[in-house]
Design a protein around this motif. Structure first.
Motif, PDB file in Angstrom:
ATOM      1  N   HIS A 104       0.833  -1.197   0.000  1.00  0.00           N
ATOM      2  CA  HIS A 104       0.000   0.000   0.000  1.00  0.00           C
ATOM      3  C   HIS A 104       0.868   1.246   0.000  1.00  0.00           C
ATOM      4  CE1 HIS A 104      -3.033  -2.896   1.658  1.00  0.00           C
ATOM      5  NE2 HIS A 104      -3.773  -2.242   0.777  1.00  0.00           N
ATOM      6  N   TYR A 106       0.835   4.938   1.499  1.00  0.00           N
ATOM      7  CA  TYR A 106       0.177   5.631   2.608  1.00  0.00           C
ATOM      8  C   TYR A 106       0.296   7.145   2.462  1.00  0.00           C
ATOM      9  CZ  TYR A 106      -0.034   1.058   4.806  1.00  0.00           C
ATOM     10  OH  TYR A 106      -0.305  -0.256   5.077  1.00  0.00           O
ATOM     11  N   ARG A 107      -0.697   7.827   3.014  1.00  0.00           N
ATOM     12  CA  ARG A 107      -0.702   9.294   2.977  1.00  0.00           C
ATOM     13  C   ARG A 107       0.502   9.891   3.701  1.00  0.00           C
ATOM     14  NH1 ARG A 107      -6.209   8.176   3.892  1.00  0.00           N
ATOM     15  NH2 ARG A 107      -7.568   8.952   2.221  1.00  0.00           N
ATOM     16  N   GLY A 114      -3.967   5.997   6.918  1.00  0.00           N
ATOM     17  CA  GLY A 114      -4.757   5.774   5.707  1.00  0.00           C
ATOM     18  C   GLY A 114      -3.906   5.600   4.461  1.00  0.00           C
ATOM     19  N   GLU A 115      -4.385   4.708   3.581  1.00  0.00           N
ATOM     20  CA  GLU A 115      -3.672   4.413   2.347  1.00  0.00           C
ATOM     21  C   GLU A 115      -4.352   5.120   1.173  1.00  0.00           C
ATOM     22  OE1 GLU A 115      -6.977   1.575   2.642  1.00  0.00           O
ATOM     23  OE2 GLU A 115      -5.426   2.270   4.055  1.00  0.00           O
ATOM     24  N   VAL A 116      -3.583   5.359   0.107  1.00  0.00           N
ATOM     25  CA  VAL A 116      -4.123   6.029  -1.078  1.00  0.00           C
ATOM     26  C   VAL A 116      -4.114   5.122  -2.311  1.00  0.00           C
ATOM     27  CG1 VAL A 116      -3.520   8.316  -0.248  1.00  0.00           C
ATOM     28  CG2 VAL A 116      -1.860   7.049  -1.627  1.00  0.00           C
ATOM     29  N   ALA A 117      -3.379   4.034  -2.264  1.00  0.00           N
ATOM     30  CA  ALA A 117      -3.316   3.128  -3.415  1.00  0.00           C
ATOM     31  C   ALA A 117      -2.729   1.804  -2.992  1.00  0.00           C
ATOM     32  CB  ALA A 117      -2.486   3.737  -4.541  1.00  0.00           C
ATOM     33  N   GLU A 139       3.819  10.006  -4.731  1.00  0.00           N
ATOM     34  CA  GLU A 139       2.457   9.526  -4.506  1.00  0.00           C
ATOM     35  C   GLU A 139       2.161   9.254  -3.038  1.00  0.00           C
ATOM     36  OE1 GLU A 139       3.704   9.297  -8.443  1.00  0.00           O
ATOM     37  OE2 GLU A 139       4.580   8.098  -6.811  1.00  0.00           O
ATOM     38  N   GLY A 140       3.195   9.104  -2.217  1.00  0.00           N
ATOM     39  CA  GLY A 140       2.993   8.795  -0.811  1.00  0.00           C
ATOM     40  C   GLY A 140       4.132   7.943  -0.276  1.00  0.00           C
TER      41      GLY A 140
END
Length: 284
Positions: A104, A106-107, A114-117, A139-140
């Motif tokens: 994953h 993560y933000r 929380g994850e974003v992808a 991206e994170g």
């Protein structure tokens, strides 16, 4: 006959390299881009069923665009097709690759924020910095133990394929979310810096001569049927993404050969042994 899968010609616009070979309305140098979403279908026409898939970080050359779709050529294997325009992002030089089945993004540098992808094995990343626990990208944040520098490839394709045991079978699939036989072989070889085409027939042509009949299989050998490919884990067992179990699974080699022959689903062509340059590859 020209293979449309490997021909950078949309039917309207072609790459400059095809001047004199095809009748196109225009020839272009193409523009670099990369896949900016976890996975996207690569289709023979806008909105058509997929031929293959491309995963995050895959480098492409954009050749043509229409109706929210772009015609691209994948740099990894030359495969051409249409992807959704929204799947493309600006090019960025990859430094690392996802080396576990999936991870994953993560933000923040915390698994609790929380994850974003979700990214698949083989996704390529531009890592900006690392700390003890995370690798930061545009991206994170990704767990550091889930990424590996591109200049440190894996050394055993069968071990890479085994990471995807249990992955659902998906025709044309190329990721942990779903994969097919040629996608599994291509990804396993690519993670070891061994080039491989995307489809079974192309793979069958890419790796030299078939081994003499009766040769004992070694780890990493490839078994070819009409429309199917599998990889040996040892002299008795292979691994393949298959429609029989609808998953990536082990199967006894003799049982597999007997089962497919009885089903009439494809003629067995034989076994090929890709060239593995690293002496460290296990052949057990």
């Amino acid at each position: 006959m020209t293979d449309r899968r490997l021909t950078p010609f949309s039917g309207r616009i072609a790459l400059d390299t095809l001047r004199g070979s095809v009748a196109a309305e225009a020839f272009v140098p193409g523009t670099p881009a990369r896949i900016g979403i976890p996975v996207t279908d690569l289709c023979p026409a806008p909105g058509a069923l997929r031929d293959r898939q491309l995963i995050f970080g895959a480098e492409v050359t954009r050749i043509d665009s229409r109706d929210g779709w772009s015609f691209v050529q994948a740099m990894v294997d030359g495969y051409c097709g249409w992807v959704s325009e929204g799947a493309l992002s600006a090019p960025a030089p990859a430094t690392h690759v996802i080396s576990v089945p999936a991870t994953h993004v993560y933000r923040e540098a915390s698994i609790k924020r929380g994850e974003v992808a979700r990214l698949s094995l083989g996704a390529r990343l531009s890592v900006l910095e690392t700390d003890a626990k995370f690798a930061r990208t545009a991206e994170g944040w990704i767990p550091r133990q889930h990424v590996r520098p591109l200049d440190r490839p894996a050394i055993d394709p069968a071990s890479v394929a085994e990471l995807l045991l249990g992955t659902p079978y998906l025709w044309g699939g190329n990721s942990r979310d779903g994969i097919d036989c040629s996608g599994l072989v291509q990804l396993a070889l690519r993670m070891c810096a061994i080039p491989a085409p995307g489809d079974t027939d192309l793979q069958r042509e890419a790796f030299g001569d078939f081994l003499p009949e009766g040769t004992e299989p070694r780890r990493g050998d490839l078994f070819f049927w009409d429309g199917h490919v599998a990889m040996a884990c040892n002299a008795r067992t292979l691994i393949h993404a298959n429609g029989h179990t609808m998953s990536t699974a082990y199967e006894d080699i003799r049982a597999c050969l007997t089962r497919i022959a009885a089903s009439g689903e494809g003629r067995f062509h034989g076994i090929k042994r890709p060239s593995f340059d690293s002496p460290q590859i296990s052949r057990g």
